[in-house]
Structures are given as structure tokens and as C-alpha cells.
Motif scaffolding. Sequence first.
Motif, PDB file in Angstrom:
ATOM      1  N   GLN A 273     -15.724   8.055   8.557  1.00 36.75           N
ATOM      2  CA  GLN A 273     -15.382   9.415   8.159  1.00 36.75           C
ATOM      3  C   GLN A 273     -13.890   9.609   7.897  1.00 36.75           C
ATOM      4  OE1 GLN A 273     -16.806  11.959  11.272  1.00 36.75           O
ATOM      5  NE2 GLN A 273     -18.957  11.495  10.844  1.00 36.75           N
ATOM      6  N   ARG A 274     -13.027   8.935   8.663  1.00 33.62           N
ATOM      7  CA  ARG A 274     -11.612   9.283   8.651  1.00 33.62           C
ATOM      8  C   ARG A 274     -10.687   8.335   7.899  1.00 33.62           C
ATOM      9  NH1 ARG A 274      -9.601  11.877  13.178  1.00 33.62           N
ATOM     10  NH2 ARG A 274      -7.899  12.391  11.807  1.00 33.62           N
ATOM     11  N   VAL A 275     -11.082   7.080   7.720  1.00 38.30           N
ATOM     12  CA  VAL A 275     -10.175   6.128   7.085  1.00 38.30           C
ATOM     13  C   VAL A 275      -9.793   6.571   5.662  1.00 38.30           C
ATOM     14  CG1 VAL A 275      -9.996   3.778   6.162  1.00 38.30           C
ATOM     15  CG2 VAL A 275     -10.744   4.139   8.495  1.00 38.30           C
ATOM     16  N   VAL A 276     -10.711   7.162   4.950  1.00 38.00           N
ATOM     17  CA  VAL A 276     -10.426   7.592   3.580  1.00 38.00           C
ATOM     18  C   VAL A 276      -9.252   8.572   3.538  1.00 38.00           C
ATOM     19  CG1 VAL A 276     -12.091   9.494   3.471  1.00 38.00           C
ATOM     20  CG2 VAL A 276     -11.506   8.224   1.394  1.00 38.00           C
ATOM     21  N   GLU A 277      -9.090   9.386   4.579  1.00 36.83           N
ATOM     22  CA  GLU A 277      -7.967  10.315   4.649  1.00 36.83           C
ATOM     23  C   GLU A 277      -6.628   9.567   4.681  1.00 36.83           C
ATOM     24  OE1 GLU A 277      -8.344  12.925   8.048  1.00 36.83           O
ATOM     25  OE2 GLU A 277     -10.505  13.069   7.736  1.00 36.83           O
ATOM     26  N   TYR A 278      -6.593   8.458   5.388  1.00 34.10           N
ATOM     27  CA  TYR A 278      -5.348   7.700   5.523  1.00 34.10           C
ATOM     28  C   TYR A 278      -5.048   6.872   4.290  1.00 34.10           C
ATOM     29  CZ  TYR A 278      -5.671   9.143  10.339  1.00 34.10           C
ATOM     30  OH  TYR A 278      -5.757   9.902  11.470  1.00 34.10           O
ATOM     31  N   LEU A 279      -6.074   6.567   3.518  1.00 33.33           N
ATOM     32  CA  LEU A 279      -5.861   5.777   2.312  1.00 33.33           C
ATOM     33  C   LEU A 279      -5.328   6.621   1.164  1.00 33.33           C
ATOM     34  CD1 LEU A 279      -9.088   3.583   2.369  1.00 33.33           C
ATOM     35  CD2 LEU A 279      -6.766   2.910   3.012  1.00 33.33           C
ATOM     36  N   SER A 280      -5.600   7.919   1.183  1.00 31.51           N
ATOM     37  CA  SER A 280      -5.179   8.764   0.065  1.00 31.51           C
ATOM     38  C   SER A 280      -3.775   9.294   0.261  1.00 31.51           C
ATOM     39  CB  SER A 280      -6.159   9.906  -0.113  1.00 31.51           C
ATOM     40  OG  SER A 280      -6.263  10.678   1.060  1.00 31.51           O
TER      41      SER A 280
ATOM     42  N   PRO B 166       0.838  -1.196   0.000  1.00 31.81           N
ATOM     43  CA  PRO B 166       0.000   0.000   0.000  1.00 31.81           C
ATOM     44  C   PRO B 166       0.879   1.255   0.000  1.00 31.81           C
ATOM     45  CG  PRO B 166      -0.701  -1.523   1.720  1.00 31.81           C
ATOM     46  CD  PRO B 166       0.602  -2.017   1.189  1.00 31.81           C
ATOM     47  N   LEU B 167       0.564   2.178  -0.866  1.00 34.21           N
ATOM     48  CA  LEU B 167       1.355   3.404  -1.000  1.00 34.21           C
ATOM     49  C   LEU B 167       1.440   4.167   0.315  1.00 34.21           C
ATOM     50  CD1 LEU B 167       2.897   5.399  -2.775  1.00 34.21           C
ATOM     51  CD2 LEU B 167       0.705   6.422  -3.409  1.00 34.21           C
ATOM     52  N   HIS B 168       0.347   4.222   1.065  1.00 37.63           N
ATOM     53  CA  HIS B 168       0.345   5.014   2.292  1.00 37.63           C
ATOM     54  C   HIS B 168       1.287   4.460   3.356  1.00 37.63           C
ATOM     55  CE1 HIS B 168      -2.238   2.327   4.746  1.00 37.63           C
ATOM     56  NE2 HIS B 168      -2.770   2.007   3.586  1.00 37.63           N
ATOM     57  N   LEU B 169       1.699   3.193   3.249  1.00 38.30           N
ATOM     58  CA  LEU B 169       2.629   2.625   4.231  1.00 38.30           C
ATOM     59  C   LEU B 169       4.089   2.941   3.913  1.00 38.30           C
ATOM     60  CD1 LEU B 169       1.220  -0.933   5.006  1.00 38.30           C
ATOM     61  CD2 LEU B 169       1.012   1.157   6.349  1.00 38.30           C
ATOM     62  N   CYS B 170       4.374   3.347   2.694  1.00 40.78           N
ATOM     63  CA  CYS B 170       5.781   3.524   2.327  1.00 40.78           C
ATOM     64  C   CYS B 170       6.129   4.940   1.893  1.00 40.78           C
ATOM     65  CB  CYS B 170       6.167   2.517   1.244  1.00 40.78           C
ATOM     66  SG  CYS B 170       5.257   2.681  -0.290  1.00 40.78           S
ATOM     67  N   ASN B 171       5.209   5.872   2.037  1.00 37.48           N
ATOM     68  CA  ASN B 171       5.457   7.246   1.596  1.00 37.48           C
ATOM     69  C   ASN B 171       6.681   7.885   2.227  1.00 37.48           C
ATOM     70  OD1 ASN B 171       3.513   7.691  -0.355  1.00 37.48           O
ATOM     71  ND2 ASN B 171       1.946   8.279   1.135  1.00 37.48           N
ATOM     72  N   ASP B 172       6.899   7.699   3.504  1.00 40.40           N
ATOM     73  CA  ASP B 172       7.962   8.412   4.218  1.00 40.40           C
ATOM     74  C   ASP B 172       9.132   7.524   4.611  1.00 40.40           C
ATOM     75  OD1 ASP B 172       6.424  10.768   4.097  1.00 40.40           O
ATOM     76  OD2 ASP B 172       5.306  10.169   5.880  1.00 40.40           O
ATOM     77  N   ILE B 173       9.308   6.392   3.948  1.00 40.34           N
ATOM     78  CA  ILE B 173      10.370   5.464   4.320  1.00 40.34           C
ATOM     79  C   ILE B 173      11.578   5.681   3.411  1.00 40.34           C
ATOM     80  CG2 ILE B 173      11.046   3.036   4.501  1.00 40.34           C
ATOM     81  CD1 ILE B 173       8.133   2.403   5.164  1.00 40.34           C
ATOM     82  N   LYS B 174      12.714   5.967   4.031  1.00 38.48           N
ATOM     83  CA  LYS B 174      13.954   6.151   3.271  1.00 38.48           C
ATOM     84  C   LYS B 174      14.504   4.794   2.882  1.00 38.48           C
ATOM     85  CE  LYS B 174      14.986  10.511   5.353  1.00 38.48           C
ATOM     86  NZ  LYS B 174      15.680  11.242   6.347  1.00 38.48           N
ATOM     87  N   GLY B 175      15.129   4.718   1.719  1.00 36.40           N
ATOM     88  CA  GLY B 175      15.747   3.482   1.260  1.00 36.40           C
ATOM     89  C   GLY B 175      14.884   2.685   0.302  1.00 36.40           C
ATOM     90  N   ILE B 176      13.660   3.148   0.044  1.00 36.05           N
ATOM     91  CA  ILE B 176      12.809   2.494  -0.951  1.00 36.05           C
ATOM     92  C   ILE B 176      12.237   3.545  -1.893  1.00 36.05           C
ATOM     93  CG2 ILE B 176      12.163   0.563   0.536  1.00 36.05           C
ATOM     94  CD1 ILE B 176       9.455   1.931   0.970  1.00 36.05           C
ATOM     95  N   GLU B 177      11.829   3.072  -3.063  1.00 38.63           N
ATOM     96  CA  GLU B 177      11.206   3.953  -4.048  1.00 38.63           C
ATOM     97  C   GLU B 177      10.160   3.174  -4.823  1.00 38.63           C
ATOM     98  OE1 GLU B 177      14.426   5.217  -6.556  1.00 38.63           O
ATOM     99  OE2 GLU B 177      14.729   3.220  -7.393  1.00 38.63           O
ATOM    100  N   VAL B 178       9.196   3.909  -5.351  1.00 40.92           N
ATOM    101  CA  VAL B 178       8.169   3.308  -6.189  1.00 40.92           C
ATOM    102  C   VAL B 178       8.769   3.048  -7.565  1.00 40.92           C
ATOM    103  CG1 VAL B 178       5.918   3.693  -7.287  1.00 40.92           C
ATOM    104  CG2 VAL B 178       6.306   4.446  -4.934  1.00 40.92           C
ATOM    105  N   VAL B 179       8.540   1.858  -8.103  1.00 41.50           N
ATOM    106  CA  VAL B 179       9.002   1.526  -9.450  1.00 41.50           C
ATOM    107  C   VAL B 179       8.086   2.258 -10.431  1.00 41.50           C
ATOM    108  CG1 VAL B 179       9.469  -0.325 -11.099  1.00 41.50           C
ATOM    109  CG2 VAL B 179       9.820  -0.719  -8.647  1.00 41.50           C
ATOM    110  N   GLU B 180       8.649   3.094 -11.243  1.00 42.25           N
ATOM    111  CA  GLU B 180       7.879   4.022 -12.070  1.00 42.25           C
ATOM    112  C   GLU B 180       7.124   3.383 -13.230  1.00 42.25           C
ATOM    113  OE1 GLU B 180       7.319   7.244 -11.465  1.00 42.25           O
ATOM    114  OE2 GLU B 180       8.474   7.072  -9.612  1.00 42.25           O
TER     115      GLU B 180
END
Length: 153
Positions: free
Chosen positions: A146-153, A100-114
Motif C-alpha cells: 500500500q505505501r511503497v508507491v508513495e515513496y517512489l513518486s 533514483p529521484l526520490h533519494l536526491c530530492n532534498d539534497i543541497k549541492g546536486i541538481e538534475v541534468v535537464e
Amino acid sequence: RDLPNILFSGAADMVITNEPIQKKDVENHLLGHEEYVMIQSTLKNSRDDIYLDYDEGDTLTHDFFKAQKQKTQNIQRNFLGDIYSIIDGVKAGVGRAVVPLHLCNDIKGIEVVENYNAMKIPVYLNYYTQAFYTRLQEQTLEILKQRVVEYLS
């Protein structure tokens, strides 16, 4: 895979799954969609021919490749048992993973494969219909809805 049975047994009052639970008296509320991406290590010598998954029954990597319209018959997978071990394995260069993108947004040492498109998967809140909900249950359900959608985006 185990979450519906946890709900049925009464071990949990509510569970969050990626598909609605089709059982009488179970409420299914779509909370939003989780976006999955392929990640890799930023290390130069990391493996790009191995894919890290939860266990042998985990079909996420295969589903991701199907969504890309790519065949997955001969991919090599290693199993690490939980999402954070998978992310740590990717960071260490052991292989790539679909997470899931939201779990790896702020992790150093990894990147999304483009060169892959993100895959969206629905997220459902499931719980038994009741004639009466406690105030805590009502508040919990409302906050989640109400709030989970915020964490998914």
C-alpha cells in the motif's frame, strides 16, 4: 543482483527487486516504478565526463543512456560501492550519476541534468508463497503493497 539468492537461502523473508524473480512458489508483486534521473554537482568545476556507479557489474548508467537512445561504449566510469557514496561523489564534483529521484530530492549541492528524460524502472516485492503467514508477515506485506508507491513518486 544478489537479492534473489538472499531470498532463496532464507536469509530474508522478502526482497525488493527491479524485475520479478522467476522461480516456482515465489510471489512477485509490482509495487510501482522508481524514476531515475541523471544528477550533477552544482559546483562550477565538477566533472561531466565521468559517471559514478556501484561496481563493474552495474549496468544502470548504460541502461539510462540506451533509454535516451545514446551510445555508451566509451563512457568513463568510477565505482563507489553504494548509492550514498555515489551521491556524495556527485556533490563533491567527482562526476555525474544516474540515481533514483526520490533519494536526491532534498539534497543541497546536486541538481538534475535537464537535457535527459527520466527512466522508470519497475519495483517488485518478492517472497515465497506460504500456506500460512504470521500476523507480522501479513501486516508487513500489506503495508509495503500500500505505501511503497508513495515513496517512489
